[in-house]
Design a protein around this motif. Structure first.
Motif, PDB file in Angstrom:
ATOM      1  N   GLY A   1       0.626  -1.357  -0.020  1.00 36.84           N
ATOM      2  CA  GLY A   1      -0.313   0.137   0.019  1.00 36.84           C
ATOM      3  C   GLY A   1       0.972   1.348  -0.610  1.00 36.84           C
ATOM      4  N   SER A   2       1.651   1.159   1.230  1.00 34.80           N
ATOM      5  CA  SER A   2       2.618   2.531   0.952  1.00 34.80           C
ATOM      6  C   SER A   2       3.447   2.950  -0.448  1.00 34.80           C
ATOM      7  N   LEU A   3       4.176   1.449  -1.227  1.00 35.20           N
ATOM      8  CA  LEU A   3       4.329   1.330  -2.817  1.00 35.20           C
ATOM      9  C   LEU A   3       3.413   2.112  -3.701  1.00 35.20           C
ATOM     10  N   MET A   4       2.419   2.189  -3.504  1.00 32.24           N
ATOM     11  CA  MET A   4       1.204   2.123  -4.454  1.00 32.24           C
ATOM     12  C   MET A   4       1.129   3.622  -4.252  1.00 32.24           C
ATOM     13  N   LEU A   5       1.402   4.075  -3.284  1.00 32.06           N
ATOM     14  CA  LEU A   5       0.772   5.503  -3.074  1.00 32.06           C
ATOM     15  C   LEU A   5       2.054   6.898  -2.462  1.00 32.06           C
ATOM     16  N   GLY A   6       3.480   6.036  -2.604  1.00 32.38           N
ATOM     17  CA  GLY A   6       4.170   6.545  -2.921  1.00 32.38           C
ATOM     18  C   GLY A   6       4.613   6.942  -4.658  1.00 32.38           C
ATOM     19  N   LEU A   7       3.872   5.935  -5.260  1.00 34.94           N
ATOM     20  CA  LEU A   7       4.231   6.709  -6.597  1.00 34.94           C
ATOM     21  C   LEU A   7       2.827   6.889  -7.597  1.00 34.94           C
ATOM     22  N   GLU A   8       1.824   7.647  -6.176  1.00 37.00           N
ATOM     23  CA  GLU A   8       1.049   8.105  -7.133  1.00 37.00           C
ATOM     24  C   GLU A   8       0.676   9.172  -7.478  1.00 37.00           C
ATOM     25  N   SER A   9       1.914  10.234  -7.462  1.00 35.67           N
ATOM     26  CA  SER A   9       2.535  12.071  -7.028  1.00 35.67           C
ATOM     27  C   SER A   9       3.115  11.993  -8.877  1.00 35.67           C
ATOM     28  N   THR A  10       3.199  12.635  -9.315  1.00 35.57           N
ATOM     29  CA  THR A  10       4.006  13.000 -10.591  1.00 35.57           C
ATOM     30  C   THR A  10       5.013  12.849 -10.296  1.00 35.57           C
ATOM     31  N   SER A  11       5.896  13.724  -9.353  1.00 38.17           N
ATOM     32  CA  SER A  11       7.059  14.166  -8.788  1.00 38.17           C
ATOM     33  C   SER A  11       7.371  12.797  -8.401  1.00 38.17           C
ATOM     34  N   SER A  12       6.805  12.367  -6.942  1.00 37.36           N
ATOM     35  CA  SER A  12       7.282  10.882  -6.814  1.00 37.36           C
ATOM     36  C   SER A  12       8.048  10.057  -7.745  1.00 37.36           C
TER      37      SER A  12
END
Length: 82
Positions: A4-15
């Motif tokens: 879940g953390s991985l998926m949320l962490g890649l949600e923003s364009t900058s991330s």
């Protein structure tokens, strides 16, 4: 939690762009989110125990307790301080 953390962490364009830049700079193969999630699922209990044994059995451990918690009754001898 990790997935879940991985998926949320890649949600923003900058991330996402930072992740792709790190892969490019360090020469890592470009991994898809699905392949990373699959790799997490492939980790076995035996592999976790093997790494834990390697990390926690190769030397003395230290314990820091802030405040007086009677559940953490550890003597100086147990910490090799005496």
């Amino acid at each position: 939690h990790l997935k879940g953390s991985l998926m949320l962490g890649l949600e923003s364009t900058s991330s996402r762009m930072s992740h792709l830049a790190r892969q490019d700079i360090y020469g890592d193969e470009s991994e898809t989110l699905d392949s990373m999630l699959s790799a997490i699922d492939d980790v076995s209990e035996e592999a976790v125990m093997r790494v834990a044994h390697h990390l926690f059995s190769s030397g003395p451990l230290a314990l820091t307790v802030l405040g007086g918690d009677p559940r953490c009754a550890v003597t100086a001898e147990q910490l090799s301080l005496a």
